[in-house]
Scaffold this active site. Structure first.
Site, PDB file in Angstrom:
ATOM      1  N   ASP A   1     -23.570 -33.814  -3.920  1.00  0.00           N
ATOM      2  CA  ASP A   1     -23.957 -33.048  -5.151  1.00  0.00           C
ATOM      3  C   ASP A   1     -24.349 -31.657  -4.520  1.00  0.00           C
ATOM      4  O   ASP A   1     -25.816 -31.625  -4.784  1.00  0.00           O
ATOM      5  CB  ASP A   1     -24.612 -33.793  -6.201  1.00  0.00           C
ATOM      6  CG  ASP A   1     -24.985 -32.916  -7.552  1.00  0.00           C
ATOM      7  OD1 ASP A   1     -24.042 -32.004  -7.833  1.00  0.00           O
ATOM      8  OD2 ASP A   1     -25.520 -33.417  -8.464  1.00  0.00           O
TER       9      ASP A   1
ATOM     10  N   HIS B   1     -22.554 -30.529  -9.444  1.00  0.00           N
ATOM     11  CA  HIS B   1     -22.033 -30.906 -10.712  1.00  0.00           C
ATOM     12  C   HIS B   1     -22.468 -29.719 -11.696  1.00  0.00           C
ATOM     13  O   HIS B   1     -21.738 -29.727 -12.781  1.00  0.00           O
ATOM     14  CB  HIS B   1     -22.688 -32.170 -11.348  1.00  0.00           C
ATOM     15  CG  HIS B   1     -24.104 -32.157 -11.639  1.00  0.00           C
ATOM     16  ND1 HIS B   1     -25.235 -32.470 -11.029  1.00  0.00           N
ATOM     17  CD2 HIS B   1     -24.726 -31.905 -13.016  1.00  0.00           C
ATOM     18  CE1 HIS B   1     -26.174 -32.406 -11.600  1.00  0.00           C
ATOM     19  NE2 HIS B   1     -25.993 -32.031 -12.520  1.00  0.00           N
TER      20      HIS B   1
ATOM     21  N   ASP C   1     -32.564 -29.356 -15.743  1.00  0.00           N
ATOM     22  CA  ASP C   1     -33.266 -29.210 -14.623  1.00  0.00           C
ATOM     23  C   ASP C   1     -32.367 -29.373 -13.351  1.00  0.00           C
ATOM     24  O   ASP C   1     -32.639 -28.923 -12.114  1.00  0.00           O
ATOM     25  CB  ASP C   1     -34.215 -30.180 -14.316  1.00  0.00           C
ATOM     26  CG  ASP C   1     -35.762 -29.880 -15.368  1.00  0.00           C
ATOM     27  OD1 ASP C   1     -35.954 -28.528 -15.429  1.00  0.00           O
ATOM     28  OD2 ASP C   1     -36.058 -30.916 -15.804  1.00  0.00           O
TER      29      ASP C   1
HETATM   30  C1  4AZ Z   1     -29.957 -33.481 -16.127  1.00  0.00           C
HETATM   31  O1  4AZ Z   1     -29.292 -34.005 -17.102  1.00  0.00           O
HETATM   32  C2  4AZ Z   1     -30.888 -34.428 -15.337  1.00  0.00           C
HETATM   33  N1  4AZ Z   1     -34.401 -37.741 -14.569  1.00  0.00           N
HETATM   34  C3  4AZ Z   1     -31.556 -34.111 -14.450  1.00  0.00           C
HETATM   35  C4  4AZ Z   1     -32.470 -35.057 -13.993  1.00  0.00           C
HETATM   36  C5  4AZ Z   1     -32.460 -36.203 -14.225  1.00  0.00           C
HETATM   37  C6  4AZ Z   1     -31.746 -36.870 -15.371  1.00  0.00           C
HETATM   38  C7  4AZ Z   1     -30.792 -35.912 -16.090  1.00  0.00           C
HETATM   39  C8  4AZ Z   1     -33.566 -37.240 -13.483  1.00  0.00           C
HETATM   40  O2  4AZ Z   1     -29.796 -32.606 -15.774  1.00  0.00           O
END
Ligand code: 4AZ
Length: 263
Positions: A125, A79, A217
């Site tokens: 993913d 993604h 992240d």
């Molecule tokens: C993000 O948007 C994302 N809490 C990554 C991890 C999580 C939620 C969103 C999990 O990159």
């Protein structure tokens, strides 16, 4: 899409607002504690985690993480690569700070996105980037398809990234890390229903929340026993109670990753 959040830049938006409210309600950090990135983590460096790569745009603005698994190969989330081209992205190693200018910047010569990838809640993913030039950093080993026992519920896993310190918050300038326990399939199914695909995903986090990956992240590593075992993928908000982070279950894809690493 309700409260689902997933990676990158302009994502989150309305979802993050609701999620942030939920996070504020349900994840009370220690009294007086500031929100901490990755949500509930501590600062670290790329010297401590040399395989930790920034995935950036062509202006070196970080938007995802990645893991160096061979000198010219980086594992990240599919993604993160939607809408990207080999000329729109860079991989940056050896740069602890988002606003740094040090380290090694590599161009990308190939982007492999899992051919079945459609959306984060449908699995698959995973992506592998081939770099035009080698990274002079130690690589991370990754799980093989037979290593499924690494996900035993309650196993300590390490997360890393430059993502936001709370749902809808700001990214961290410095790399952060935290540890979270893996969560059983049944518990994760209770949280996410049919959006949780146990063959392709694994959850990690505390039932009470408070420690989690968050926006930005994505694509970064979930390390178990020092090996890459997952890829930060999605979740409902960040660090909320009973909404653990969802990671790509790398054992399912390690043979395909290896094919790309050897290509
Ligand atoms: C993000 O948007 C994302 N809490 C990554 C991890 C999580 C939620 C969103 C999990 O990159």
């Amino acid at each position: 899409m309700s409260r689902l959040t997933r990676a990158r830049r302009t994502a989150a938006l309305a979802a993050a607002t609701a999620a942030a409210a939920a996070t504020a309600l349900f994840t009370a950090p220690a009294a007086g504690a500031a929100p901490q990135p990755i949500v509930g983590g501590t600062t670290t460096t790329t010297s401590a985690y040399p395989f930790m790569m920034q995935i950036t745009d062509s202006s070196q603005r970080q938007f995802c993480g990645g893991t160096l698994v061979a000198p010219t190969k980086v594992v990240t989330a599919a993604h993160c690569m939607v809408g990207e081209t080999t000329s729109s992205v860079r991989v940056v190693g050896g740069r602890t700070y988002r606003n740094g200018t040090n380290g090694t910047v590599a161009r990308v010569s190939n982007i492999w996105i899992h051919p079945d990838y459609r959306s984060v809640t449908r699995g698959d993913d995973v992506a592998v980037l081939t770099l035009s030039t080698s990274m002079p950093y130690a690589t991370a080993p990754y799980v093989s398809s037979s290593d499924t026992s690494v996900y035993a519920p309650g196993t300590t896993a390490r997360i890393l990234g430059w993502g936001t310190t709370s749902s809808g918050g700001s990214s961290s300038n410095q790399l952060r890390t935290a540890t979270v326990p893996t969560v059983s399939d049944s518990s994760c199914r209770n949280s996410y229903g049919s959006r949780y695909i146990s063959s392709d995903m694994v959850c990690a986090g505390y039932a009470s929340g408070g420690v989690d990956t968050c926006q930005g992240d994505s694509g970064g590593p979930l390390l178990i026993g020092g090996r890459l075992a997952g890829i930060t993928s999605w979740g409902d908000g960040c660090a909320a109670a009973d909404s653990p982070g969802v990671y790509t279950r790398l054992t399912t894809f390690s043979a395909q990753v290896t094919a790309q690493v050897n290509s």
